[in-house]
Design a protein around this motif. Sequence first.
Motif, PDB file in Angstrom:
ATOM      1  N   ASP A 339      30.916  26.836  42.764  1.00 45.22           N
ATOM      2  CA  ASP A 339      30.097  25.880  42.025  1.00 45.22           C
ATOM      3  C   ASP A 339      29.603  24.824  43.020  1.00 45.22           C
ATOM      4  OD1 ASP A 339      28.962  23.984  40.439  1.00 45.22           O
ATOM      5  OD2 ASP A 339      30.744  23.566  39.227  1.00 45.22           O
ATOM      6  N   ASN A 340      28.302  24.819  43.254  1.00 44.55           N
ATOM      7  CA  ASN A 340      27.728  23.857  44.198  1.00 44.55           C
ATOM      8  C   ASN A 340      27.226  22.590  43.524  1.00 44.55           C
ATOM      9  OD1 ASN A 340      28.213  25.520  46.357  1.00 44.55           O
ATOM     10  ND2 ASN A 340      26.131  25.378  47.183  1.00 44.55           N
ATOM     11  N   GLN A 341      27.463  22.488  42.220  1.00 41.67           N
ATOM     12  CA  GLN A 341      26.954  21.344  41.483  1.00 41.67           C
ATOM     13  C   GLN A 341      28.068  20.366  41.093  1.00 41.67           C
ATOM     14  OE1 GLN A 341      25.027  22.404  37.816  1.00 41.67           O
ATOM     15  NE2 GLN A 341      24.055  20.414  37.554  1.00 41.67           N
ATOM     16  N   ARG A 342      29.138  20.918  40.445  1.00 39.38           N
ATOM     17  CA  ARG A 342      30.196  20.037  39.948  1.00 39.38           C
ATOM     18  C   ARG A 342      31.581  20.648  40.191  1.00 39.38           C
ATOM     19  NH1 ARG A 342      26.586  19.834  35.316  1.00 39.38           N
ATOM     20  NH2 ARG A 342      25.552  17.804  35.160  1.00 39.38           N
ATOM     21  N   GLU A 343      31.799  21.164  41.374  1.00 36.34           N
ATOM     22  CA  GLU A 343      33.064  21.855  41.629  1.00 36.34           C
ATOM     23  C   GLU A 343      34.274  20.933  41.484  1.00 36.34           C
ATOM     24  OE1 GLU A 343      34.599  25.241  44.705  1.00 36.34           O
ATOM     25  OE2 GLU A 343      33.870  23.381  45.614  1.00 36.34           O
ATOM     26  N   ASP A 344      34.123  19.653  41.765  1.00 35.59           N
ATOM     27  CA  ASP A 344      35.239  18.714  41.699  1.00 35.59           C
ATOM     28  C   ASP A 344      35.416  18.092  40.319  1.00 35.59           C
ATOM     29  OD1 ASP A 344      35.822  19.118  44.392  1.00 35.59           O
ATOM     30  OD2 ASP A 344      34.411  17.555  45.027  1.00 35.59           O
ATOM     31  N   VAL A 345      34.531  18.437  39.386  1.00 34.23           N
ATOM     32  CA  VAL A 345      34.604  17.844  38.040  1.00 34.23           C
ATOM     33  C   VAL A 345      35.372  18.798  37.121  1.00 34.23           C
ATOM     34  CG1 VAL A 345      33.299  16.968  36.081  1.00 34.23           C
ATOM     35  CG2 VAL A 345      32.396  16.703  38.409  1.00 34.23           C
ATOM     36  N   PRO A 346      36.455  18.335  36.490  1.00 36.77           N
ATOM     37  CA  PRO A 346      37.229  19.211  35.605  1.00 36.77           C
ATOM     38  C   PRO A 346      36.385  19.734  34.456  1.00 36.77           C
ATOM     39  CG  PRO A 346      38.452  17.216  36.115  1.00 36.77           C
ATOM     40  CD  PRO A 346      37.049  16.999  36.614  1.00 36.77           C
ATOM     41  N   GLY A 347      36.620  20.976  34.112  1.00 36.82           N
ATOM     42  CA  GLY A 347      35.915  21.637  33.018  1.00 36.82           C
ATOM     43  C   GLY A 347      36.460  23.039  32.870  1.00 36.82           C
ATOM     44  N   TYR A 348      35.783  23.888  32.170  1.00 36.87           N
ATOM     45  CA  TYR A 348      36.239  25.253  31.994  1.00 36.87           C
ATOM     46  C   TYR A 348      35.984  26.076  33.260  1.00 36.87           C
ATOM     47  CZ  TYR A 348      36.535  24.647  26.897  1.00 36.87           C
ATOM     48  OH  TYR A 348      36.861  24.250  25.637  1.00 36.87           O
ATOM     49  N   PHE A 349      36.822  27.107  33.468  1.00 40.04           N
ATOM     50  CA  PHE A 349      36.490  28.137  34.431  1.00 40.04           C
ATOM     51  C   PHE A 349      35.378  29.008  33.846  1.00 40.04           C
ATOM     52  CE2 PHE A 349      41.041  28.112  36.187  1.00 40.04           C
ATOM     53  CZ  PHE A 349      40.662  27.433  37.342  1.00 40.04           C
ATOM     54  N   LEU A 350      34.484  29.515  34.686  1.00 35.46           N
ATOM     55  CA  LEU A 350      33.514  30.526  34.275  1.00 35.46           C
ATOM     56  C   LEU A 350      34.105  31.886  34.639  1.00 35.46           C
ATOM     57  CD1 LEU A 350      30.174  28.853  35.421  1.00 35.46           C
ATOM     58  CD2 LEU A 350      31.408  28.624  33.251  1.00 35.46           C
ATOM     59  N   LYS A 351      34.168  32.782  33.658  1.00 37.97           N
ATOM     60  CA  LYS A 351      34.893  34.046  33.811  1.00 37.97           C
ATOM     61  C   LYS A 351      33.924  35.221  33.907  1.00 37.97           C
ATOM     62  CE  LYS A 351      37.257  35.686  30.293  1.00 37.97           C
ATOM     63  NZ  LYS A 351      38.321  35.863  29.283  1.00 37.97           N
ATOM     64  N   PHE A 352      34.126  36.041  34.958  1.00 43.20           N
ATOM     65  CA  PHE A 352      33.306  37.231  35.178  1.00 43.20           C
ATOM     66  C   PHE A 352      34.215  38.469  35.235  1.00 43.20           C
ATOM     67  CE2 PHE A 352      31.042  33.673  36.981  1.00 43.20           C
ATOM     68  CZ  PHE A 352      29.716  33.899  36.659  1.00 43.20           C
ATOM     69  N   ALA A 353      33.654  39.630  34.851  1.00 39.04           N
ATOM     70  CA  ALA A 353      34.397  40.887  34.978  1.00 39.04           C
ATOM     71  C   ALA A 353      34.553  41.230  36.458  1.00 39.04           C
ATOM     72  CB  ALA A 353      33.667  42.011  34.248  1.00 39.04           C
ATOM     73  N   SER A 354      35.735  41.676  36.844  1.00 35.52           N
ATOM     74  CA  SER A 354      36.000  42.032  38.241  1.00 35.52           C
ATOM     75  C   SER A 354      35.873  43.539  38.448  1.00 35.52           C
ATOM     76  CB  SER A 354      37.400  41.575  38.655  1.00 35.52           C
ATOM     77  OG  SER A 354      38.380  42.496  38.181  1.00 35.52           O
ATOM     78  N   ASN A 355      36.098  43.963  39.668  1.00 31.37           N
ATOM     79  CA  ASN A 355      36.041  45.386  39.999  1.00 31.37           C
ATOM     80  C   ASN A 355      37.207  46.155  39.394  1.00 31.37           C
ATOM     81  OD1 ASN A 355      34.452  47.344  41.306  1.00 31.37           O
ATOM     82  ND2 ASN A 355      35.853  47.439  43.033  1.00 31.37           N
ATOM     83  N   ASN A 356      38.179  45.453  38.825  1.00 29.48           N
ATOM     84  CA  ASN A 356      39.331  46.083  38.184  1.00 29.48           C
ATOM     85  C   ASN A 356      39.230  46.060  36.664  1.00 29.48           C
ATOM     86  OD1 ASN A 356      40.955  46.572  40.630  1.00 29.48           O
ATOM     87  ND2 ASN A 356      41.003  44.345  40.766  1.00 29.48           N
TER      88      ASN A 356
END
Length: 530
Positions: A339-356
């Motif tokens: 996150d290049n915008q608000r990485e240090d600001v607490p909030g939800y994780f954004l969840k993506f499907a992985s290779n597993n």
Amino acid sequence: MYFDMAKAVIDAGLGENIAVTDSRINFRIADLSDGNEAPWVAGRPVLFPLKAAFDADSTWDAPWELTKGPQAGIDYYSTLMAEFPKLKKSPEASQWMQAVATTMVRYVFTETYYKKSNNGFVLKYVTEDGSAASHLVPFASPEFGDEEFRPFMDICYLPVEPPIACEEGNLVIYDINADTYIVKDGSVHGAEEHLLVGNSGWDGNSRTLIDFDMSTINDAIELFDDTQSVYLRMWYEGAEMAKPYNDPRQMERTLAAHKITKSWSEELATNKIATSYGTRNNQWGSEMMGDLTDYDSEVISADTIQEGEGPHNFYLNLTSVFREWKDYTASDYGILLKDNQREDVPGYFLKFASNNHQDPTKRPYLMVCQKKVSCEPVDEPPRVVYDDDNCVSAENVTFNSCVAKNGGCEMNDKAENYGNFAFGVSALWDSHHELVSFCKCCVEKETQPMAAIPMDCSDVEGKSDYDNESLVEVVSCACQECKEVSQERKKRAAPSKTRLLLRSASNPCSGSKGYPPIARTGSKRRFKNF
């Protein structure tokens, strides 16, 4: 049972460019009064996709491979299924039953090589203890008198707008090699089903690492465009809080891709360790990776996920770094997604499907728009020609030969499928001298005589000048022995009365009879007589 899903989406003006977010299959139990007083054996109806097409003339003997009815693994996919609720006792007539079919339907509409043909389904009763079923479970069929009681399928979808149409090129899908995410917990996350980016407030910020094996990509390919030919596609599943929950706020996040500059391993990477060599750990330059020691601070590509966005395809343009890796594979350590915008600001994780991820259609992959493969005549440099008596052409002659370009005439067969090399077949090795694949040769398909070539025989005793009419040029080429095999569905004896409902994910998808609504957004369309 057959639901014509392709026809439904085409009639809706969608083509097949949809991302399925949810799907349900619905059956209504018919009258059970068969006089069978045997004890009920608990189990559930299960729907399996067929491997080959069937038609109205199908019987218990045909078209099945062993003529003993459809067999698991032979006539239908036994590991891909839609399970209905368990029946512990004889069900009531007129009861509706519903099964989640999302994964099966995603296989039909995926653009990856996991795509499976829609050949219909086999519905069977699977007992809990593996014994034989004690009763028949009758369902209303597509021919049932009241059409409202006939089987139907719900599909919730999102229209897909790929970042590259690649209409004049050849769109090829490549798997990723490895992925993981790092967070300040000292743990390895490379075997998990999801990738996390953002900041949960409890665990702090999280970053995702993705690697590509460039040795699997043919050196001969050419990108269709130098700036917009390679995209990483990821499936975004939504925002997620960390545990224990501390109720942070969800927010817009801009995710950016950076080139990783250090070797790492998905089996070992943590917030402090990149990989290891023997007993020695190879540390990141600083915790959570340093922008001077572990990754390049220059942004390759970026995109924003808005607050409250639902599941969808997420794309990043990796053309520039792909070209760099293709020219110099040793520099391929993959990308860092942060996150290049608000990485240090607490909030939800954004969840993506992985290779597993258990659903392979959701796993990350590269979309590469390549110049179309070809096998065609190419002119050779002009040169003089000598005959058997050493007469020479009075002028340079341009011959041509068959040349495969951009991976044309390739085979996917593995080396172990060949006892010895066959005529017209060559082998490809990678830069590490590992056998990658076999290629079938691009050979002449049609030739024609060339215009007569004046021959100078002044230096040949006893032979006069003449016009050489024996030379030929190549008109067309073809890949040797290449064949395309397709299996088309036989024409059905009568139109199926199975209903199929498509629901756009932009308005609410209401639930089926007796079941809760499907939580999606969009308009509802109903299709009949497929």
